[in-house]
Design an enzyme around this catalytic site. Sequence first.
Site: not given
Ligand code: GLC
Length: 619
Positions: A266, A308
């Site tokens: 993430d 991500e």
């Molecule tokens: C990522 C997740 C999102 C979250 C962020 C902070 O971007 O997809 O939903 O708010 O991380 O952890």
Amino acid sequence: MEKKTKKTNKSTEIFQSRLKKHHDELRWLYMELYENPSMFAELCSRMEQFYLERKEPLKKLDLDREKDKEWYRQNDRLGMMFYIDNFAGNMKGVEGRLDYIEQCNVNYIHLMPFLETPKDRSDGGYAVSDFRKVRKELGSMEDLEELTAACHKRGICVCMDFVMNHTSEDHEWAKRARAGEGEYMSRYFFFDNAQVPSQYEKTVPQVFPTTAPGNFTWIEDIGHYVMTTFYPYQWDLNYKNPRVFNEMMYHFLYLANRGVDIIRIDAVPYIWKELGTSCRNLKQVHTIVRMMRMISEIVCPSILLLGEVVMEPKKVTPYFGTLEKPECHLLYNVTTMATTWHTVATRNVKLLKKQLDIVNSLPKEYVFLNYLRCHDDIGWGLDYASLQEEGMEERSHKQYLNDYFQGSAGGSNSRGELYNADPVTGDARFCATTASMCGIEKAEIEQDGKGMEKAVRMDIMLHAYLFMQSGIPVLYSGDEIGQKNDYSYKKNPFKAADSRYIHRGAMNWVQAEKRKKADTVEGKLFQELGKLEKIRKSEKAFVSCADAWTTDTGNAAVLCMGRYWEGEKIIGLFNFSETDQTVRMEECEYTDLLSGQAVRSGEVTVPAYGFCYWKQIVP
Ligand code: GLC
């Protein structure tokens, strides 16, 4: 006894040979960042421990997937992402719904964050307070192991999030830091006055300018600022401290040993911070991801890393690493997703064609995760330089897109809400479900039969186009039955300010029952998507590494995509407008994959929001 020792020896031999393969590079990178040989030695010995603790079926999977490196690059993977509580109450509930998942032709499930997180300060689970504990209401680590094992029996992979940029302020480390323990304070970024934070603010953009402005939070009781890129309760970890890296890797390996197949790292571009920079995508981030890749290849090589990286293409692709030194196995195709919705709003495929051409020109080893909607907002990260050539200026175009999808411009039937509208930059992102963006919500409220038919056609066409892209398509749970926006979040004071909850509604199982009837909205979507999914899995031209291209149809509203693999060619035509469109194509014999009938191209009419999948046998 003797037998067991033999087995352990054989087993450590495997570990040692994997370690040997990567040791020098891993050590080199580790030393480059940390110059700490004893922490490196600790890392290696803990890796071996995690390897030894790994269960036999998982070790077998490791060996199988090491042999078949192409296992995730076929045309058979279809994902679905969901929140465990929304989908089935808890982990046991998910296990009870595996038949449904199979009916959806899905063989990869992304369980949205399920680790312990403080209620009402969780950012949808992305503020983890214990990396080794499942949230009580959702189950336990044993339930997770049972679920992953049950999924594996059916050939279903399981994906989970590894939220590595920050911890919750309720995490033990944060609590000890807050209590003034220096060692724990050094795992975060603390400052006793505003001087350094204000220097950072000069160069670091904001993630949540409206819901959580700024990148620091003042902690009254200890008289310090702490870095909080996301929400104030999400404290950024300091990866300059090798203790942070090591401990986070132990958490990573612990979770890998619970049987998950795909680990979504993430917010990975954010994990390294340097004053005077944007604190995004710094080179040390790549060092860390490369080390994670090697660590998993040594301990648990069946695991895939999904990065991500919600950014423009030239920032995303470096996260694949190089062919010799790979980083992530999978990355989100975020620009294609955003450009898709731009195409819906403009009925002009020009930019989308250009974007697909960029993706199609990348090495075939890169595997993208394709999607229409996910749990997050849509940020309008488009190629504005190209749009400028068409006379479209960034700010006014973003405004148009947001107006369009809120249903107030461009003859739109969409419904949804803005997200983090920034009063300073005038920027705003957008939230809604696929069905609501296609007009299903509006048509239902207005009881507009024709409108509904059009909306359902658009929704199916978009999925057909999604499945035609190279990579792994991932459905957002509920989209398979056309679930609409859920406005109930507004009644919850802890969610009301975060419009992403509009598309995070609970799965409506009563509505899902209607999927069995072909004359319902749910039935049309579910059954048509089902046909497309089966075609994708049975036609080899859909493999991820097939040749893929677009062609100019001479019609601004119609996209033509092609795929070729081992003598078989598939052409897809997609009409992004609400009127029938005619295109001229080279004269050829095809088989319509949906009807099974022979068709001849030449002058072809693609119905409003219609599409076709045609196959040609190339002699
Ligand atoms: C990522 C997740 C999102 C979250 C962020 C902070 O971007 O997809 O939903 O708010 O991380 O952890």
